[in-house]
Each structure stands twice: as C-alpha cells, then as structure tokens.
Write an enzyme that holds these catalytic residues in place. Structure first.
Site, mmCIF file in Angstrom:
data_model
loop_
_atom_site.group_PDB
_atom_site.id
_atom_site.type_symbol
_atom_site.label_atom_id
_atom_site.label_comp_id
_atom_site.label_asym_id
_atom_site.label_seq_id
_atom_site.Cartn_x
_atom_site.Cartn_y
_atom_site.Cartn_z
ATOM 1 N N CYS A 51 0.813 -1.222 0.000
ATOM 2 C CA CYS A 51 0.000 0.000 0.000
ATOM 3 C C CYS A 51 0.841 1.264 0.000
ATOM 4 O O CYS A 51 0.411 2.292 -0.507
ATOM 5 C CB CYS A 51 -0.931 0.006 1.208
ATOM 6 N N ASN A 284 7.760 9.745 10.332
ATOM 7 C CA ASN A 284 7.399 9.948 8.923
ATOM 8 C C ASN A 284 6.059 9.284 8.597
ATOM 9 O O ASN A 284 5.739 9.055 7.447
ATOM 10 C CB ASN A 284 8.494 9.374 8.002
ATOM 11 N N GLY A 372 5.024 13.872 19.749
ATOM 12 C CA GLY A 372 5.036 15.250 19.222
ATOM 13 C C GLY A 372 4.475 15.308 17.812
ATOM 14 O O GLY A 372 3.768 16.251 17.447
ATOM 15 N N LYS A 446 -12.825 5.954 21.729
ATOM 16 C CA LYS A 446 -12.555 6.077 20.298
ATOM 17 C C LYS A 446 -13.537 5.195 19.546
ATOM 18 O O LYS A 446 -13.700 4.020 19.870
ATOM 19 C CB LYS A 446 -11.121 5.612 20.003
ATOM 20 N N GLU A 828 -9.012 -9.887 -13.607
ATOM 21 C CA GLU A 828 -9.563 -10.417 -14.844
ATOM 22 C C GLU A 828 -9.634 -9.280 -15.852
ATOM 23 O O GLU A 828 -8.626 -8.681 -16.199
ATOM 24 C CB GLU A 828 -10.958 -10.992 -14.574
ATOM 25 N N GLU A 1287 -15.718 -19.774 -4.273
ATOM 26 C CA GLU A 1287 -16.688 -18.699 -4.064
ATOM 27 C C GLU A 1287 -17.810 -19.004 -3.058
ATOM 28 O O GLU A 1287 -18.172 -18.135 -2.267
ATOM 29 C CB GLU A 1287 -17.323 -18.329 -5.412
HETATM 30 C C1 FAD Z 1 -1.246 3.544 9.060
HETATM 31 C C2 FAD Z 1 -1.410 4.739 9.955
HETATM 32 C C3 FAD Z 1 -2.255 4.651 11.027
HETATM 33 C C4 FAD Z 1 -2.437 5.751 11.857
HETATM 34 N N1 FAD Z 1 -3.294 5.623 12.902
HETATM 35 C C5 FAD Z 1 -3.504 6.687 13.703
HETATM 36 C C6 FAD Z 1 -4.392 6.577 14.806
HETATM 37 O O1 FAD Z 1 -4.946 5.520 15.065
HETATM 38 N N2 FAD Z 1 -4.589 7.673 15.558
HETATM 39 C C7 FAD Z 1 -3.980 8.863 15.299
HETATM 40 O O2 FAD Z 1 -4.200 9.820 16.015
HETATM 41 N N3 FAD Z 1 -3.106 8.980 14.275
HETATM 42 C C8 FAD Z 1 -2.857 7.928 13.473
HETATM 43 N N4 FAD Z 1 -1.989 8.049 12.429
HETATM 44 C C9 FAD Z 1 -1.328 9.335 12.183
HETATM 45 C C10 FAD Z 1 0.153 9.382 12.650
HETATM 46 O O3 FAD Z 1 0.690 8.128 12.803
HETATM 47 C C11 FAD Z 1 0.323 10.075 13.933
HETATM 48 O O4 FAD Z 1 -0.145 11.385 13.824
HETATM 49 C C12 FAD Z 1 1.767 10.067 14.431
HETATM 50 O O5 FAD Z 1 1.774 10.312 15.802
HETATM 51 C C13 FAD Z 1 2.664 11.062 13.745
HETATM 52 O O6 FAD Z 1 3.977 10.936 14.264
HETATM 53 P P1 FAD Z 1 5.287 10.890 13.363
HETATM 54 O O7 FAD Z 1 6.432 10.915 14.263
HETATM 55 O O8 FAD Z 1 5.237 9.760 12.439
HETATM 56 O O9 FAD Z 1 5.094 12.227 12.547
HETATM 57 P P2 FAD Z 1 5.870 12.762 11.303
HETATM 58 O O10 FAD Z 1 5.204 12.301 10.061
HETATM 59 O O11 FAD Z 1 7.314 12.493 11.411
HETATM 60 O O12 FAD Z 1 5.576 14.314 11.502
HETATM 61 C C14 FAD Z 1 4.248 14.777 11.554
HETATM 62 C C15 FAD Z 1 4.204 16.293 11.669
HETATM 63 O O13 FAD Z 1 4.608 16.712 12.953
HETATM 64 C C16 FAD Z 1 5.645 17.674 12.865
HETATM 65 N N5 FAD Z 1 6.525 17.460 14.008
HETATM 66 C C17 FAD Z 1 7.011 16.269 14.417
HETATM 67 N N6 FAD Z 1 7.748 16.449 15.520
HETATM 68 C C18 FAD Z 1 7.740 17.771 15.789
HETATM 69 C C19 FAD Z 1 8.311 18.559 16.818
HETATM 70 N N7 FAD Z 1 9.053 18.038 17.770
HETATM 71 N N8 FAD Z 1 8.082 19.899 16.792
HETATM 72 C C20 FAD Z 1 7.332 20.446 15.816
HETATM 73 N N9 FAD Z 1 6.757 19.741 14.829
HETATM 74 C C21 FAD Z 1 6.951 18.410 14.820
HETATM 75 C C22 FAD Z 1 6.276 17.379 11.534
HETATM 76 O O14 FAD Z 1 6.957 18.484 11.025
HETATM 77 C C23 FAD Z 1 5.083 17.012 10.693
HETATM 78 O O15 FAD Z 1 4.426 18.141 10.232
HETATM 79 C C24 FAD Z 1 -1.767 6.965 11.591
HETATM 80 C C25 FAD Z 1 -0.904 7.039 10.499
HETATM 81 C C26 FAD Z 1 -0.724 5.942 9.690
HETATM 82 C C27 FAD Z 1 0.206 6.041 8.531
HETATM 83 S S1 FES Z 2 3.274 -1.458 2.035
HETATM 84 FE FE1 FES Z 2 1.462 -1.512 3.202
HETATM 85 S S2 FES Z 2 2.247 -0.960 5.146
HETATM 86 FE FE2 FES Z 2 3.902 -0.667 3.877
#
Ligand code: FAD
Ligand code: FES
Ligand code: FES
Length: 1341
Positions: A51, A284, A372, A446, A828, A1287
C-alpha cells in the site's frame, strides 16, 4: 548562512546493516524509502509493497538499535514503506531473507505460518513473518493478547487469519496449538504422521482424529521445530563497538530534498531557524503519506530523533515529561510502568492514554510514530489530542529566535484545520503529562469503522473533578475529535455543569448542551453527520455511567448505583478467547507420496512465500533498458477532452515518451470484454474519474509518476455525472433489462395470505488483493514478438489484448503468469485497461516497459464488486411459504459493460438461494453510471442475490411474527425440486448441511440464551442467524474447457503446465496432487513453473470456482495418456522404477509429452426467452450459524461465534479447502459489515488505500470459528468427486449480516419498534447505531 548549515561535521555517508551485511552509501537520495532501497538497490524483494501508506504491513521489517547508555539492543517492527532509508543510519535492518531461507533452513516462524496453512497467495506472508519475528526477539514466549496486538498492523485478504493466528499461537505461553478449551479435540487427537516439511513445500500434517473417520487438526505442535532464540541472527558487533554512528550529524543532499540529522538541540534550533519551512520528521507516518499520496513536496527535512532533549523522559512530582520524539510504543511502556507503580488515583489520565493507545494504529506505526508528531500534525481526529486537552498537558516549545514558550494545551491551541499557535521556527521539545488528582475521574473513547488499526470517526476524552466528599462537579473538561476542523472542547457544557450533582438531571442537561457545543453541519466533511452527533451523546452517556459507578464506591450515599443493565452499557464488547475447529474426512492409507489426493498438504509455495523467495511480477529483476510506465487518468467523470499538453511532463529528466489517443489508430484503440465499448486511451470524452488518457514512460517509476501528474488536460464538462443507482434509474440509464419468469405471478399473489414488500441495498467492494497490478512487457526485437509477465487471472485475454494493441497475431505474444498475490476477480478483465497502454508503449519504443500501480491508482481504476439495489414484493401463506415473488435488481455497472450483464444474470439465477419459488419474476437492470466499470468479484453476483433472498425471508418471518428458521425450513429446497431456472436438484445437500450445522452449533440452546441476554440488557444485544446456501458452479458454455501439457524428462522429473493461474487458492497444489496420484509417482517429482500461453493456448480465466474441475481433468487426461504409453514398459519390467520405465520408453522412441483437454459437456447457456439451458454444472451447498453482540450505543459489533458446514464433495485437500472456506467467509464479513466505497457527488472515489477503506483485520473474525467439511458427499461430476470451493462460502457471510440485523431488531423491539425494518448492507457501525435508535438518536431529531 548559519554556522549549523556550514558545519563540516555533518557526514554525507549513510551507514547501516541489512541482514548482517554492512551498507555504506555516500549518494543516498533522502526521498528514498527503506522499502525502495531494499527492493531496488539491494534486490531484497522479499519485503513487499502492498500500500505504501503503513496500512497493510506487507513491508514489515525489523529494526534493531543499540542504546549505548543502557547497553541494550532494542528490536522493533516498522513499515519499510514509510521509513526513510536516511533514518536507519546506525541501525540494523532485518528482512525476511535474513530470518531464514529454503537453502539455509527455515526459521520456526516461517515454518509455522506455512504448516498452519497460513500462507495462500503469500503476498502478506513476509510481513506477517517479520511482525511475529520482531515480537519473538523481544518476547520469546508471548502472551496471546500480545500476539494479537503485534499483528494488528498486518492485513491478509486470503486466509481469514485463523491459520495465521493459530500457527503463530504455537509460540504463545501455554499454547499447544489447541483452542484453549479444556477438552480441545486437537489436544486429544493423537499426533499425526508427518513427513516433516521439505523445501518443495510438501508435508502432511493430518491427524488420526478422535472423531472416527473425521480429522480435526491441520497442525500438530509435536511436529514443529523448536524455537531457539539463541539461533537468531546476531546484532552487528560493529554497531555496538562503534556507537559513534548515533552521535553523527548527517546531511544527505538529493536532487529535490535535503535531509539533516542534527544531534544537539542548538543545532536543531539553528537549522529550524534557517529553514522555518522545513518539516521535522520523526516516524514519517504523517509526512510520508502526505508526500506519497497528497502531492506534497518538502525540500528540507530535519530528523530530530537523536537530539537528547527530544527523547528524554523526566519523572517529576507533578507528572511525567516526555520528549516530543518519544515513540508511542515507548509512551505505552512508560505509562504502563507508572500505572503499576504509582497510586491508582495519580495515573487515571495515564490509564486513559493507555486505553486510547491500545487502539492507535498498528504496532509498526506505534513503534516509530512520535507523541510530538501526533500533536503537531493537528489532525481533527488525532487520538491523543482530546486526552491531552482535558488533562491539562503543558507543551514546551523552543526556537532559536524566541527561546522557550510553555503552553497549556487547551481550546485555543488549534487555530484551524491542521494549524496550531506554534510558530514556524518553533520546535516542540517535550510534553508534560500531569498526574490526576484524587477526586478526579478521566476516560477516553474512540469509535472507528474497524476496531483495530483505524483512525477515529469520533474520539473523545472527559475529565471530571468533584468537590471532595460530594457528587458535585468542581471542574469538567470534555474534548472531542471528529466533530469540527480541529479537536474541540465542549466549553459551554463544561462551564454550565460546574456545581451540578452527578445525576440524571445533569445527564439530561449535558445532552442538550453538547448538541449546542458541537454543532455539525449537515454537509460537514467526512459525512456520517447523524452518527457523529449521536456518538458524542452516546460516549458522554458512557462516561456518565462510568463516573456514577466510580462515585458509588466513593460516596455511596450520594449516588444511585448502576443497575445490571447500566453496567452492560459500559462493559467492553465481550470477546471470548479465540477458539476454532476444522473437521474433515480422512483418506485411507498412509502412502501420501503416491496418493496425495484428499490429504491436507501444505500449499506448494508456502515455504517460499514465507522466506520471501517466491517471485511476484514486480520482484523480477529489471531487464536491460527497462522503462516504467505511469498512467495519466481523468479527473472528471463526464467531460469532453479539449486538449492534452504533455510538455511539462516531457521536460522532466528521465522521461522518455508520452502516448495518448493521438498515437494509436481508432481501431486498435477500441477495447472491451463482450462489447468494444472502451478505449485504450480516451479520445474524445471521458466517462469516469480514473479513465486512462495517456501513459508516461520514464527511466524511473517515481519520475514517471511525478511526470504523469504534470500532464495538463483541458476538459469541458458535459451533463452532471450519474453516480448512484437511483440517479441512473431516474435517467433510465441502463443496459438490459433481462427477465426470468416462472409460473403465474398474478395467481401466486392472488393466492397469498399476505403480500409483503421491501427494498434493500448492498454496497460495492474493492478486491484489495494484497499485490497491486503489475505487468512487464518485453519486446523481443524480432517479428513483433513480445514476452509478457503479468499478474493476470486471464493470460489468454491478456495475450489477445496485447496482440491487438501492438498489431501482431497472437502467436507472437507469450504471456506468463507465475503467481498472483491475490486476484478475486479483480485481475480479470479490468487489468487489460491498465496493461494495454504499457504494452503499446513497449512496442512503440521497442524497449521493455514495466507498470505497477500504486494502491490508490489500483483502487481508483480497476473497479470492484457491483453495488446492488433490490426492490421486491412477495406473496406468502400464513406460514410464510412463498406463493409469489417479484424482484427487480439494479446493479451499478459503471461506465462500460465489462462483465456487468453476466454478473447481473448470475445474480438473477441465484436469487432463490436455497428456496423454492413456483411463481417468480426476476428483472435485472445494469445501471450505466459515470463510475469506473465494476467487474467480477468472488461470487460474481451470487453474494448480492443471497443477501436479498435471505433478507426477504427474514422480513417475511418478522412481519408474520414467525421464527425465521422455520420459514427457511418451510421454503427450503429438497432433493428433486426444480429451481426457478428449471434445473432439477440432484444430490442436493442443503438440508444435510443445514441440519448438521444446527446440531454442531447447539443452536436451540443458544437461541434461548440469546433471548435471555437480550431481556436482561438494553444497551448490548445479541443476534443469531442460520443461513443456508446453494451456489451454482460453471462458466458460460464456451469457457468450460481447459488444456494441459505434461512433459516427462529422462531423469524422471515431470514438468506440468495447465491453463489455470495460481493466485493463492492452491490450484497448483491440487493439480500436483492429482498428477502424482494418476502417475503414481512422488509429488516431489512434479513441478509447475508457470502458466504460459505458449504451453497451453486459449485458456479460460481462472475464476468461477471451476479451475480445479476443468484443469484437473485436463491434467488427469494427459497423465492417463502418458501412463498408457508407459504401460508396456511397466509390464516388461514390473520391478523397475518410474525412471527406468521413462528411459526405456525414450529408448523406444515413445513420446514423453502429452497434452490433455477437458470440456464440461452438460453446461449450456441459459436462454432467457425460453427459460431453457443448464447454466450450472452442479451446486455447492453449505450452511452457517452466526452469533453476534452489538453495542447499541456505538454500533460496534463482535462476531462471537460462527459454525459452518460446507459441502466441498470429496475434498482434494482439506487444508486448502478449509482455507478457502474461512478466507471467503471473512472476505464476505468485510463485504457485509465493514467495507464501504464512498464517492463524491462528482464521482470521485473517496476511499482509496487501507487508511480510508477497511478490510477485516485479525480482530474482525469470529471469536469462535468452527468449520466442518460435509462428509460422505462425493460429487460424481468433478475430478476425484470434489467440488469447486472458491466462491460459495463467501455467501455464508450473510449469516453475520442477518445476526446483526437480529440484534438490532431486539434493540428496536425494546422501544416498541418493529423487527421488520429496512437495513442495508454493509452493517457498518454507523448503520447499526442509527438503526438501533434509542434515546440519543431521538434526542438528535
Ligand atoms: C497507518 C497509519 C495509522 C495511523 N493511525 C492513527 C491513529 O490511530 N490515531 C492517530 O491519532 N493517528 C494515526 N496516524 C497518524 C500518525 O501516525 C500520527 O499522527 C503520528 O503520531 C505522527 O507521528 P510521526 O512521528 O510519524 O510524525 P511525522 O510524520 O514524522 O511528523 C508529523 C508532523 O509533525 C511535525 N513534528 C514532528 N515532531 C515535531 C516537533 N518536535 N516539533 C514540531 N513539529 C513536529 C512534523 O513536522 C510534521 O508536520 C496513523 C498514520 C498511519 C500512517
Ligand atoms: S506497504 Fe502496506 S504498510 Fe507498507
Ligand atoms: S495469503 Fe495473505 S494476502 Fe494472500
């Protein structure tokens, strides 16, 4: 330029380890994900791309990191598709290849998932293996709940999860493969006589069952290799010895993005000051999705993870301060520890966090996503923000220019959609979580579509403080997500309730105030407005009860204790421990090698799939001069094309060409399945969003995709698009109608005691095969020859299309299909439109061209299951026996015919499901709309028909106050009955399946306990449904044929090719079993390489549950021929061996290759005018009993138990057949409960990717799942007396839908509402909640 930026100490060399091998790269592109790096640079293709957005787990790897301060190594799973390769500097990466291999030996994780039959198409398997492996590296003997939690981020579309759970469950504490019940039949079964496993994929794990001639075990603990953690791959010593890599500052410069990794706070702040526009990236998980799917580009990325202040944890008097980069798994660990070690009252907020984190994403995401990052993303449905806002958390920001700022997170923190009051140069350093106080109570909630790994529809947190020793509110905080553009606090509610006593009056007041505080416009983004408003009230009600319960122990004299009924409102949905049985008939004898038919052999590719060595199309190495194609698709649903300007795309470096309708003759541009009503490239107008307009080819897939987005298309909108079935009916936009009529409808209605009518709708369904579309076209440079490697269920159709588009005869095109990562009908006809542009480009450029769709493209372009609308009128006797049935079916066919007419016709032929109708009329319309064309999907119209048939029976029963089971029995077919299409039922096993499943499931006893439960509970209801099924098996007349080629070599090995495609269903395994049995040779001697149009020509699609029937017979035919040729040599040398006979035959110049062919004679096409013909060869029957529990306040449901009895004839392979039953059933569960395709009024698919479109996960399967294959039911019409099974079991998911409807009916009955009510599929939480009605829905009205 600031000193930070000039600093020479920033290294530009990425250093990390993969499976023990050191990688050093001084030219890494910071945009590159770890997945792309592994697959394309290191050629480690075991890790899959399902994905690209963290939603499927196919890309799971294990990351290991040494903590020099603690001297410990931390292992954790992560999604390689979201992890930037730049982020793994100093880490060790383990991929599935590093865990074990066929040559070096399988790891027990790989062995157990395979032996448990947990790998069908295998595309999810490496991800499953890695998720489990990472868990075991930290916890060698995990608890069952840990297993469930660690697998929640992994999806499987084939198996139905049960075998994966049970295979991995053998690692769990206290588990011994059994179901956990004291008298588990598996544990009492004597151990099987396994051959052990072999790298070829064959083993035999069947038991000598305790049930006479029935076996009940597909896996035996005693046969499994013991897990010895000391044998696991070691952490690279260099990473321990040279921890300086962790302190290294990094700067990677790519063509479009610069990536910085500072390791000190001053450096971080200076960088952010210099680049205020820079994105901080931690996990990320948010930024990565924005870049991949939301067209965002961030030229400067800063990774702050290695700045000590951002990962520090401080324990203070007032609470805990967490660095902003601390990941969520660690947050869970820290808070759990606090809850265990601190007084209970201090950690109530922490418990609320933990409750919400339990449902936050999957393990892989939680392992990297930061606290954060969640706050700063400022998503209106962030799970953490409501809790932070009510708990009074303090955020510390720092910037180079402004210094430190502390902000309490409250209503004013978010300033708009995804905006906060933080300044661009400010960095969130830490979050202070205060302890709760003694008189305080905190709770978080939630509600999402799917319980596990899903974002919220609405979430909320509430905190109340009481005046000590009273029930009077001193302070109240209520925050909700999903109710506005930001997380919001119900300020007025909180203010006005201060001073009130916690009683009914407060509740009543709160309900009114909340509605004022949380107004949600009818057109609010995200839809579900009624549901969301109802939810806020329902969740507050739960909070009210929780608090009252808590208060009743603190100030018992001042509050009314909860009644048992109220207790049920706050009890979590009951989910008993997982249990299952699989029962099947054993074959006689012990000679499995020569007589494998009927034995549960492991899928022939399972071990390869588990080690990542199984090759799928996109795993194939790139060929010399290969190019990548990306499609340019329409962004309008109904418009004239005024012009296409590709110049901006062609300017991109690496782009080689662009092709569109201008480049192809009108004749070759036409395509279609039955009708040529489609184009390779839209020429004059577009009729749906996602229609192909052109193709960009470039040297790199990322460049091709980027360039495709730069192609400018000018449109002139035509009439507003037709999107829904209702729109189409209004405009009379349809193909058809077709009619089936039997008996005398007027007489039937005249003789009826009651005439009842109704309407029901079933939603569409995305195939969601884990492997997206992938095809490679390799021109051979001579005579227009082309090799095609394709993920296609229809190699011959692919050959026809390529030959036509390229302009050569079919004998110049060879299509090869090795295996598919799932198909279900989606690979298909609709893949032809994806493949044709790339084939055309390959021919025009005389260069190999590869096309792989990303998940969003795949979902947008390739259509899915047809949504249906059914309007019906039934005449019945007072006992509910049908005297007449008049049905109109409408399907949403989309913008071209494709297979829609035949899908509709099959639905019409299956509308009887299992019931007799003497007077019936069925009329079918395929609505022509401006959506991508819908197509074949497992069941091909039959599931929709079964849903309607059963809903008609249920509605009749409830209208007449009869027991639905009795009405079913009164109308159910018997041996010798004639169906509504004049087919006489012979060897009809419907009633056998029905009676057996009723007995197996203790239905009658459970009916009573469900009634009792419902009487005692207002807010939770249980429902039961028993559903039979009858599913006709056959293709259209012409397609009921197959060919095979069997070649014997002088070393005795046999190469077998047939016309069917292996897409996970185990077709090749069954075919190998058949060939081994007929030739009487060990199965290991036989090999199937691929399905290829130069070996077996003119193959029928692999579909319609009939591929084993026809291909198996063709193979048998060829093998019999070879056997006959060898017979004289056997006679001459009876003591000889297969090899000596083969050599002798060769010496006598006897041909050692034979073709086989089979056609089904009996099937003829159905003539709607004369009502004659035999469209089905035979019927597959089954029956299921399902019990569910519904939370009437939220609409959530749990499938407590499902029992299935399925007639698969004499099973060729019970392991595979049980797998098909379970997998199809769970796919059906998705169809009827979860999966919802939503379109905008403009016809744009809104639900793309696993984030928005939910297929069932591990927690969505029945808590108890019992599958029994009907014994002594040989089918003389198919190979070795078997039956097609792909099926029919899907139709049994109707039992889940009807059980939910039954539970909802019980809730409605309490309120004096009827049990006969309209209820559309899928039974989503939203639909269930609204249908349950109740006080808060009425309040809203
Ligand atoms: C498959 C999937 C499932 C998810 N499920 C949920 C869920 O169940 N609930 C939910 O709430 N969210 C969910 N999320 C969203 C996401 O995972 C969360 O928001 C997560 O906490 C983001 O953290 P990160 O470190 O990956 O952020 P990043 O992608 O690294 O950064 C996110 C943003 O925060 C900013 N940032 C990060 N750190 C700082 C800092 N120290 N100071 C200032 N800015 C900062 C970055 O610049 C960016 O804009 C999901 C995402 C995915 C892909
Ligand atoms: S390819 Fe689906 S989680 Fe990464
Ligand atoms: S085996 Fe899991 S997706 Fe196919």
């Amino acid at each position: 330029m600031s000193p930070a930026v000039q600093d020479q100490r920033f290294s530009d060399t990425l250093v990390f380890f993969v499976n023990g091998r050191k990688i050093e790269d001084s030219s890494v592109d910071p945009e590159c994900t770890l997945l792309t790096y592994l697959r394309t640079k290191l050629l480690l293709t075991g890790t899959k791309l399902g994905c690209g957005e963290g939603g499927c787990g196919a890309c799971t790897v294990m990351l290991s990191r040494f903590d020099p301060e603690q001297g410990t190594i931390k292992h954790y799973s992560a999604n390689a598709c979201l992890t930037l390769v730049a982020a793994v500097h100093g880490l060790a990466v383990t991929t599935v290849e590093g865990v074990g291999s066929l040559r070096g030996g399988l790891h027990p994780v790989q062995e157990r998932i395979s032996r448990a039959h947990g790998s069908q198409c295998g595309f999810c398997t490496p991800g499953m293996v890695m998720a489990m492996y990472a868990l075991l590296r930290n916890t060698p003997r995990p608890e069952w709940h840990q297993l469930e939690q660690h697998l929640a981020g992994n999806l499987c579309r084939c198996t139905g999860y049960r075998p994966i759970l049970e295979g991995f469950g053998t690692f769990c504490n206290g588990s011994d493969v059994g179901c956990g019940r004291e008298k588990c039949c598996k544990l009492s079964a004597t151990n099987g006589d396994s051959n052990g496993f072999s790298p070829n994929g064959f083993s035999n794990g069947e038991a000598q069952g305790v049930l006479g001639d029935e076996a009940s075990a597909l896996l035996h603990a005693a046969d499994l290799t013991t897990y010895d953690p000391t044998q696991d791959i070691i952490f690279p010593p260099e990473l321990k010895l040279k921890p300086h890599l962790h302190q290294q500052m990094l700067k990677f410069q790519g063509p479009r993005v610069t990536y910085w990794r500072p390791t000190s706070l001053p450096h971080l702040l200076r960088l952010k000051c210099h680049h205020p526009e820079a994105k901080l990236v931690v996990g990320n998980t948010e930024v990565g999705v924005e870049v991949a799917f939301k067209n965002q580009t961030y030229p400067v990325l800063i990774n702050p993870c290695w700045v000590p202040e951002l990962s520090a944890v401080k324990y203070m008097e007032s609470g805990v301060a967490l660095g902003a980069a601390v990941n969520l798994s660690r947050v869970q660990e820290i808070l759990k520890k606090q809850v265990l070690t601190q007084p209970e009252w201090k950690t109530r907020t922490f418990s609320a966090f933990l409750e919400i984190l339990r449902w936050f994403a999957g393990q892989q995401i939680r392992n990297v996503a930061s606290f954060g990052g969640n706050i700063m993303t400022s998503s209106p449905i962030s799970d953490l923000n409501p809790v932070l806002m009510v708990s009074g958390a303090t955020l510390t920001f720092l910037s180079h220019e402004h210094g430190e700022r502390r902000l309490v997170m409250e209503q004013n923190f978010f300033t708009g959609y995804r905006k906060t009051i933080a300044k661009p140069s400010e960095v969130l350093i830490s979050v202070h979580l205060p302890y709760s106080q003694e008189d305080e109570y905190v709770q978080a909630y939630k509600q999402s579509r799917r319980r596990e790994d899903d974002i919220a529809i609405v979430n909320g947190a509430m905190r109340v403080r009481f005046v000590s020793g009273t029930s009077r509110v001193a302070d109240l905080r209520v925050a909700f997500g999903g109710m506005a553009a930001t997380t919001v606090m119900a300020v007025k509610t909180a203010k006005e309730l201060i001073g009130c006593k916690w009683d009914e009056a407060l509740l009543e007041r709160a309900m009114t105030l909340l509605l004022e505080d949380l107004p949600l416009d009818a057109s609010a983004p995200g839809g579900m407005v009624e549901y969301r408003r109802t939810l806020t009230l329902s969740l507050f009600f739960k909070f009210y009860l929780n608090v009252r319960k808590w208060l009743s122990t603190r100030v018992p004299a001042l509050v009314v204790p909860l009644s048992a009924d109220e207790e049920s409102a706050i009890a979590p949905c009951h989910r008993p421990p997982f249990a299952s049985t699989q029962t099947f008939q054993q074959v006689e004898g012990n000679d499995k090698r020569h007589h494998p038919v009927g034995r549960p052999l492991v899928h022939a590719s399972a071990y390869k799939q588990a080690t990542g060595e199984a090759v799928y199309v996109d795993d194939m190495p790139r060929v010399e001069r290969e190019l990548f194609a990306a499609l340019v698709v329409s962004s309008r649903a109904h418009a004239r094309i005024l012009g296409i300007d590709e110049t901006p795309a062609l300017r991109e470096e690496g782009v080689e060409a662009f092709f569109c309708a201008r480049d192809i003759s009108q004749e070759r541009n036409r395509m279609g399945t039955f009708e040529s009503d489609e184009e390779v490239f839209a020429s004059e107008k577009v009729t749906c969003i996602g229609q192909v307009l052109g193709v960009v080819v470039a040297t790199d897939p990322a460049v091709a995709r980027r360039a495709a987005k730069l192609v400018r298309v000018d449109y002139q909108d035509l009439e507003p698009p037709v999107v829904t079935i209702e729109d189409a009916i209004r405009k009379e936009s349809w193909w058809g109608p077709w009619t089936i009529a039997k008996g005398n409808l007027a007489l039937g209605f005249a003789s009826a005691a009651h005439v009842i009518e109704g309407e029901m709708r079933t939603g569409g369904q995305e195939h969601f095969y884990l492997e997206p579309n992938a095809h490679i076209f390799v021109p051979k440079g001579e005579d227009g020859e082309m090799d095609v490697f394709s993920s296609s269920q229809i190699p011959s159709e692919m050959q026809r299309m390529v030959a036509r588009v390229v302009g050569v005869s079919r004998n110049r095109v060879v299509v090869r299909v090795k295996r598919l990562g799932g198909g279900f009908g989606g690979k298909e006809s609709r893949i032809l439109g994806v493949a044709a542009p790339a084939a055309f480009a390959a021919a025009r450029l005389s260069r190999p061209v590869r096309i792989t769709l990303d998940r969003h493209e795949d979902m947008l372009i390739t259509g899915g299951r047809h949504p249906f609308l059914c309007r019906w009128r039934a005449g019945v006797t007072t006992k509910g026996v049908f005297t007449a049935l008049d049905v109109r079916l409408y399907s949403n066919g989309g913008c071209s015919q494709d297979l829609s007419p035949t899908v509709m016709q099959k639905a019409m032929m299956c509308i009887d499901n299992a019931y007799r109708h003497s007077n019936i009329r069925v009329t079918g319309y395929v609505c022509k709309t401006n959506l991508p064309s819908n197509t074949a999907f497992r069941g091909f119209g039959a599931p929709q028909a079964a849903m309607f048939a059963e809903d008609v029976v249920t509605t009749v029963a409830h209208t007449l106050n009869l027991d639905p089971c009795q009405v079913r029995e009164r109308n159910m077919y018997q041996e010798g009955d004639r169906t509504h299409i004049n087919h006489t039922l012979e060897r009809c096993t419907i009633r056998r399946c029905w009676e057996e499943v009723i007995a197996n499931s203790d239905l009658h006893i459970r009916q009573h306990s469900v009634q009792k439960f419902n009487k005692e509970n207002t807010y939770k209801k249980r429902g039961l449904a028993t559903i039979p099924t009858k599913c006709g098996i056959a293709f259209d007349r012409v397609l009921n044929q197959a060919g095979a080629l069997v070649q014997v070599y002088l070393d005795g090995s046999v190469l077998l090719t047939h016309g069917g495609v292996e897409m996970g269903q185990g077709l090749h395994t069954k075919i190998l079993q058949i060939a081994a049995q007929v030739l009487n040779i060990p199965i290991e001697n036989i090999h199937i390489m691929d399905t290829a149009t130069d070996k077996v020509p003119n193959t029928s699609p692999t579909a319609a549950s009939i591929s084993t029937d026809v291909n198996g017979m063709a193979v048998m035919n060829a093998c019999e021929e070879l056997k006959a040729r060898l017979k004289p040599f056997v006679k001459r040398d009876p003591a000889g061996t297969w090899k000596t006979w083969v050599r002798a035959a060769y010496s006598e110049r006897v041909s050692l290759s034979a073709t086989g062919f089979h056609r089904i004679e009996e099937v003829t096409d159905f003539d709607f005018d004369t009502m004659s013909g035999q469209p089905f060869h035979y019927y597959c029957n089954g029956a299921a009993v399902t019990e569910v529990e519904v939370d009437c306040l939220t609409g959530d449901h749990t499938i407590l138990r499902t029992d299935i009895v399925m007639d698969v004839g004499q099973s060729l392979n019970p392991g595979l057949d049980v797998g098909q039953v379970e997998g199809a059933f769970v796919q059906g569960v998705g169809l009827v409960t979860l999966e919802e395709l939503r379109y905008s009024p403009e016809g744009s698919l809104l639900t793309r990717g696993p984030g928005a479109y939910k297929i069932p996960g591990f927690q969505d399967i029945p808590c108890e799942f019992h599958v029994s294959l009907l014994k002594d039911a040989p089918n003389p019409l198919a190979i070795f007396s078997s039956k097609g099974v792909g099926e029919p079991p899907l139709l049994l998911a109707t039992s889940v839908f009807q059980a939910i409807k039954d539970a909802v009916g019980a809730a409605r009955e309490d309120q004096g509402l009827g049990r006969a009510f309209r209820f559309d599929s899928p039974a989503t939480a939203e639909r269930v909640r609204i249908a349950c009605q109740g006080p808060f829905v009425r309040k809203r009205l």
